[in-house]
Structure formats: C-alpha cells, structure tokens
Scaffold this motif. Structure first.
Motif, PDB file in Angstrom:
ATOM      1  N   MET A 119       0.746  -1.358  -0.304  1.00 45.38           N
ATOM      2  CA  MET A 119      -0.257   0.141  -0.441  1.00 45.38           C
ATOM      3  C   MET A 119       0.373   1.446   0.206  1.00 45.38           C
ATOM      4  O   MET A 119       1.505   1.018   1.189  1.00 45.38           O
ATOM      5  N   GLU A 120       1.228   1.920  -0.582  1.00 45.01           N
ATOM      6  CA  GLU A 120       1.308   3.267  -1.415  1.00 45.01           C
ATOM      7  C   GLU A 120       0.697   4.740  -1.282  1.00 45.01           C
ATOM      8  O   GLU A 120      -0.352   4.262  -1.846  1.00 45.01           O
ATOM      9  N   TYR A 121       0.762   4.757  -0.684  1.00 46.75           N
ATOM     10  CA  TYR A 121       0.157   7.015  -0.331  1.00 46.75           C
ATOM     11  C   TYR A 121      -0.522   7.222  -1.882  1.00 46.75           C
ATOM     12  O   TYR A 121       0.596   7.468  -3.176  1.00 46.75           O
ATOM     13  N   SER A 122      -1.369   7.995  -2.747  1.00 50.62           N
ATOM     14  CA  SER A 122      -1.728   8.417  -3.868  1.00 50.62           C
ATOM     15  C   SER A 122      -2.976   9.604  -3.118  1.00 50.62           C
ATOM     16  O   SER A 122      -3.401   9.709  -2.237  1.00 50.62           O
ATOM     17  N   SER A 123      -2.300  10.825  -3.983  1.00 51.56           N
ATOM     18  CA  SER A 123      -3.607  11.935  -3.644  1.00 51.56           C
ATOM     19  C   SER A 123      -4.722  11.568  -3.583  1.00 51.56           C
ATOM     20  O   SER A 123      -5.243  12.263  -3.902  1.00 51.56           O
ATOM     21  N   ARG A 124      -5.051  10.788  -4.947  1.00 54.95           N
ATOM     22  CA  ARG A 124      -6.138  10.040  -5.072  1.00 54.95           C
ATOM     23  C   ARG A 124      -7.341   9.751  -3.421  1.00 54.95           C
ATOM     24  O   ARG A 124      -7.984   9.908  -4.150  1.00 54.95           O
ATOM     25  N   TYR A 125      -6.710   9.342  -2.293  1.00 55.06           N
ATOM     26  CA  TYR A 125      -7.043   9.191  -1.874  1.00 55.06           C
ATOM     27  C   TYR A 125      -6.756  10.099  -0.465  1.00 55.06           C
ATOM     28  O   TYR A 125      -5.757  10.189  -0.344  1.00 55.06           O
ATOM     29  N   GLU A 126      -7.541  10.735   0.293  1.00 53.14           N
ATOM     30  CA  GLU A 126      -6.775  11.359   1.593  1.00 53.14           C
ATOM     31  C   GLU A 126      -6.624  10.950   2.258  1.00 53.14           C
ATOM     32  O   GLU A 126      -5.034  11.720   3.331  1.00 53.14           O
ATOM     33  N   ASP A 127      -6.402   9.904   3.074  1.00 52.60           N
ATOM     34  CA  ASP A 127      -5.040   8.788   3.907  1.00 52.60           C
ATOM     35  C   ASP A 127      -6.206   7.511   3.749  1.00 52.60           C
ATOM     36  O   ASP A 127      -7.169   7.112   2.633  1.00 52.60           O
ATOM     37  N   LEU A 128      -5.572   6.627   4.700  1.00 61.11           N
ATOM     38  CA  LEU A 128      -5.974   5.306   5.029  1.00 61.11           C
ATOM     39  C   LEU A 128      -7.763   4.973   4.652  1.00 61.11           C
ATOM     40  O   LEU A 128      -7.680   3.728   4.159  1.00 61.11           O
TER      41      LEU A 128
END
Length: 141
Positions: A81-90
């Motif tokens: 799982m990697e951060y993406s600006s597509r999702y604000e948070d987990l």
C-alpha cells in the motif's frame, strides 16, 4: 515580480491537495495510519457493520456483503500500500477498495471515514504540531 500567491501556486499547485499539504501532512499520516491503525480499522469496521445490521439500518444481506468486502481488503499486503493523492488518507483508501469489491453505494452505507473523522482530527492536531516543529527547525538551522 511575482506575488506571494503566485509563488505559492508555482510551488504547491492550485489543486487539492497542494504539494506541501500532501508531503508534510497527508503522506506521513497515511503511513502512520498504515503502521498503527490498519488492524484496528478492520475490527472497528466489523463492529460498526454489525451494529448497523442489529439496529436495522442495514439488512442482513447488506451486512454480509460489507463484511465480505472488509475481510477481503483486510487480507491485502499492507507493505504494497502506497500513498496516493487520489485518497485523502488510509480510511478513504480502504473504503475505495471495499467499494471496488462490493460496489460504492453499498460500501458507502458503512463508511468508516465519516465515522472516524473525529478520531483522525484528534490525531491530525498532533501531527500538524509535529510537522510545523520539523519545518521550523529546518528553517531555523
């Protein structure tokens, strides 16, 4: 000569989330949530879905589908799982993945992000303070 606003937009962009907000708050928070809240999140999701079903807010069939989606996503490899600006948070990342399995409308009936916003806001205040301290220390050095 450029205005402060133009300089800011040049660096951070004009879309949400801006580069600084993303790099200094959202991305670190995503990884903190992943490390410290991932397992607990699914216990909360299961309990919340069960409560909604017991209260008649969800049908038994809806609750079963939601729990299936929760259990499937719970098995994801957390290291991938990697951060993406597509999702604000987990929380929004997980809701999106559950929606991909069972449909967004049904996933939205038991949306943990909205339930968890109070909890996250408390964590965010601490995170913001730490971020500003780090940035201030970098600038002061």
């Amino acid at each position: 000569m450029r205005t402060m606003k133009e300089e800011f937009e040049q660096t951070d962009g004009t879309q949400f989330p801006g580069k600084t907000f993303m790099d200094e708050l959202l991305k670190p928070m995503f990884y903190d949530q992943k490390e410290h809240l991932f397992a607990a999140m699914f216990s909360i999701h299961k309990a919340h879905t069960t409560m909604l079903s017991e209260q008649g807010i969800l049908t038994k069939e809806e609750a079963e589908k939601i729990l299936y989606g929760v259990q499937e996503i719970e098995q994801m490899d957390i290291e991938q799982m990697e951060y993406s600006s597509r999702y604000e948070d987990l929380f929004f990342f997980v809701e999106s993945k559950i929606g991909e399995l069972i449909g967004d409308e049904l996933a939205g009936k038991c949306t943990l992000p909205r339930v968890e916003m109070i909890w996250v806001k408390q964590c965010t205040v601490s995170s913001c303070e730490a971020i500003f301290r780090r940035r201030w220390n970098r600038q002061s050095s």
